[in-house]
Design a protein around this motif. Structure first.
Motif, PDB file in Angstrom:
ATOM      1  N   GLY A   1       0.803  -1.220   0.000  1.00  0.00           N
ATOM      2  CA  GLY A   1       0.000   0.000   0.000  1.00  0.00           C
ATOM      3  C   GLY A   1       0.831   1.263   0.000  1.00  0.00           C
ATOM      4  N   PHE A   2       2.099   1.166   0.439  1.00  0.00           N
ATOM      5  CA  PHE A   2       2.969   2.354   0.452  1.00  0.00           C
ATOM      6  C   PHE A   2       3.582   2.631  -0.913  1.00  0.00           C
ATOM      7  N   TRP A   3       4.068   1.582  -1.573  1.00  0.00           N
ATOM      8  CA  TRP A   3       4.884   1.841  -2.757  1.00  0.00           C
ATOM      9  C   TRP A   3       4.164   1.671  -4.090  1.00  0.00           C
ATOM     10  N   TRP A   4       2.963   1.075  -4.121  1.00  0.00           N
ATOM     11  CA  TRP A   4       2.361   0.817  -5.424  1.00  0.00           C
ATOM     12  C   TRP A   4       1.994   2.112  -6.142  1.00  0.00           C
ATOM     13  N   THR A   5       1.532   3.117  -5.389  1.00  0.00           N
ATOM     14  CA  THR A   5       1.183   4.391  -6.025  1.00  0.00           C
ATOM     15  C   THR A   5       2.416   5.056  -6.627  1.00  0.00           C
ATOM     16  N   ILE A   6       3.526   4.977  -5.917  1.00  0.00           N
ATOM     17  CA  ILE A   6       4.779   5.552  -6.427  1.00  0.00           C
ATOM     18  C   ILE A   6       5.186   4.860  -7.719  1.00  0.00           C
ATOM     19  N   MET A   7       5.135   3.545  -7.728  1.00  0.00           N
ATOM     20  CA  MET A   7       5.501   2.800  -8.929  1.00  0.00           C
ATOM     21  C   MET A   7       4.544   3.075 -10.075  1.00  0.00           C
TER      22      MET A   7
END
Length: 467
Positions: free
Chosen positions: A256-262
């Motif tokens: 949930g933390f990094w998927w938006t960044i990717m």
């Protein structure tokens, strides 16, 4: 493990073969070494082993990625016969460095410890720095090597600092240990998130993802074409295999933390790569921005990280590698032929789109090979590239990332424009292109790559169930 040992030993053997008076043995010896390593790679099929104090793992997935890289290297080396005709070239050193770089790539595919990942990245990177600047009399090659080295050094430093922060947060360098800590979901240290971001920056630099892509056009354009082909296939495959292993094993707990960044990086990479490629007149620079755009498609699978991601990344890596090598193989022949002619038209050189004018009329094989590779890179049906994009888009649908899918589809439409520029030049424009002599083995490699592209386009299920 066996491929790493073989490539290391055989690379040293190639350096000793370089002392022979005749260069004729170097190319067949390198091809033989790669073929043997590719065969040995599958000896442990359906088995899982840990090596170097559990720092390196071999399983079916790592062996498939290794096979893609070894197969790509085999095709690239098979297209490098021009080294034998150039007095300034040092083919023994070039081939040895390519074998050594594959050692680093294999470490990146199967690492179980962040230290092993760092060692693999460095082995691969240092070899590529040297190969990029191997054309010492060419200022563009020198500039490309210097840019690649300086920016790569900064990216590696950031990545290493990220690893240190992850160790400080979790007390472990192993990806399983980090994964166990991240899965806890409670009381996670801020160092974990900062370390993850810094580690991603270093790896995203290696795969030419925006906004860490600025080195790519100049390096691809300045490096000798044969090494550009190697860089855009083997290095990218190793980078995405490492990213997939890292995110799926260590950081799935904080998805949930990094998927938006990717996802944002994937969209930005797609937009930058495709829109900038439209304005290029040099085929090599177009392929550089094409490489950036394809990194965006692969990032879609990582941002989704679902059940289909593993299959999608493997299939896409194979489809992209084969099509890219075919395109650079044709460019090599066209550039060599044009460099021997006196070109009087202003603005025309051996790497511009105009150099392909009329190619298909007097060189049907080269025209057909280039057309199939461009169609595959554009994602046209009945080619492997179509199914590669289909699998990637399916992962986005599976996660409900429809906005990312819309961006990818729109950018695919833009990509059709600049890929079809080459096809139009070959089939619908008049040019001074003469019949280009093609060595038999060279023809076999181009035909083999074309057959793989069409075969996987017609029967994409051939790779399913292998891992």
């Amino acid at each position: 493990m066996l491929p790493i040992i073989l490539l290391s030993v055989l690379g040293v053997v190639l350096l000793f073969l370089g002392f022979l008076k005749s260069r004729a043995v170097l190319l067949p010896a390198t091809l033989l070494f790669l073929a043997v390593t590719l065969a040995v790679n599958f000896l442990d099929w359906n088995k899982t082993y840990l090596y170097f104090n559990d720092m390196l793992r071999t399983n079916n997935l790592s062996m498939v990625f290794t096979a893609i890289m070894l197969g790509s290297a085999f095709m690239v080396v098979a297209l490098s016969g021009s080294f034998m005709d150039t007095d300034e070239a040092q083919p023994a050193e070039y081939y040895a460095l390519m074998l050594f770089s594959l050692v680093g790539a294999i470490m990146m595919v199967g690492f179980e410890n962040l230290i092993m990942l760092f060692v693999g990245v460095e082995i691969l990177s240092v070899a590529m720095y040297v190969l990029t600047g191997s054309d010492k009399r060419n200022l563009r090659s020198n500039e490309a090597a210097l840019k690649y080295f300086l920016m790569g050094a900064f990216a590696t430093g950031i990545m290493l600092f990220g690893m240190a922060l992850l160790y400080g947060a979790t007390g472990s360098f192993t990806i399983a240990g980090i994964g166990a800590y991240a899965a806890n979901q409670q009381g996670l240290s801020l160092l974990l998130y900062v370390g993850l971001l810094m580690l991603l920056i270093g790896l995203l630099f290696k795969v030419s993802a925006a906004p860490f892509h600025f080195w790519t056009p100049d390096v691809y354009d300045g490096a000798p074409t044969i090494f550009t082909a190697f860089m855009s296939t083997v290095v990218k495959t190793a980078g995405f295999a490492a990213l997939f292993r890292l995110l799926s094993v260590s950081f799935e707990g904080v998805y949930g933390f990094w998927w938006t960044i990717m996802a944002i990086i994937a969209a930005l990479t797609l937009v930058v790569g495709n829109l900038t490629a439209v304005y290029q007149n040099s085929f090599k620079r177009m392929m550089a921005y094409s490489s950036i755009s394809h990194a965006g498609y692969l990032l879609i699978g990582l941002a989704a990280l679902g059940v289909q991601t593993k299959q999608a990344i493997v299939f896409y890596s194979l489809a992209y590698s084969v099509a890219t090598i075919s395109a650079f193989g044709v460019l090599l022949l066209v550039a060599q032929q044009r460099s021997t002619q006196t070109i009087t038209r202003e603005g025309v050189n051996s790497e511009n789109f105009d150099s392909f004018n009329g190619l298909a009329r007097k060189n049907p094989l080269l025209g057909f090979t280039m057309a199939v590779s461009m169609l595959s890179l554009a994602g046209i049906p009945l080619t492997a590239g179509f199914w590669g994009k289909f699998y990637m888009f399916s992962t986005a649908v599976e996660r409900g990332q429809i906005w990312l899918l819309v961006v990818a589809v729109l950018m695919s439409a833009v990509g059709i424009y600049y890929y079809f520029r080459v096809i139009i030049a070959m089939y619908f424009r008049d040019g001074a292109t003469e019949t280009i002599p093609v060595a038999p083995f060279y023809q076999y490699v181009l035909l083999g790559a074309t057959i793989i592209t069409i075969g996987l386009g017609i029967a994409p299920g051939l790779l399913q169930g292998l891992f």
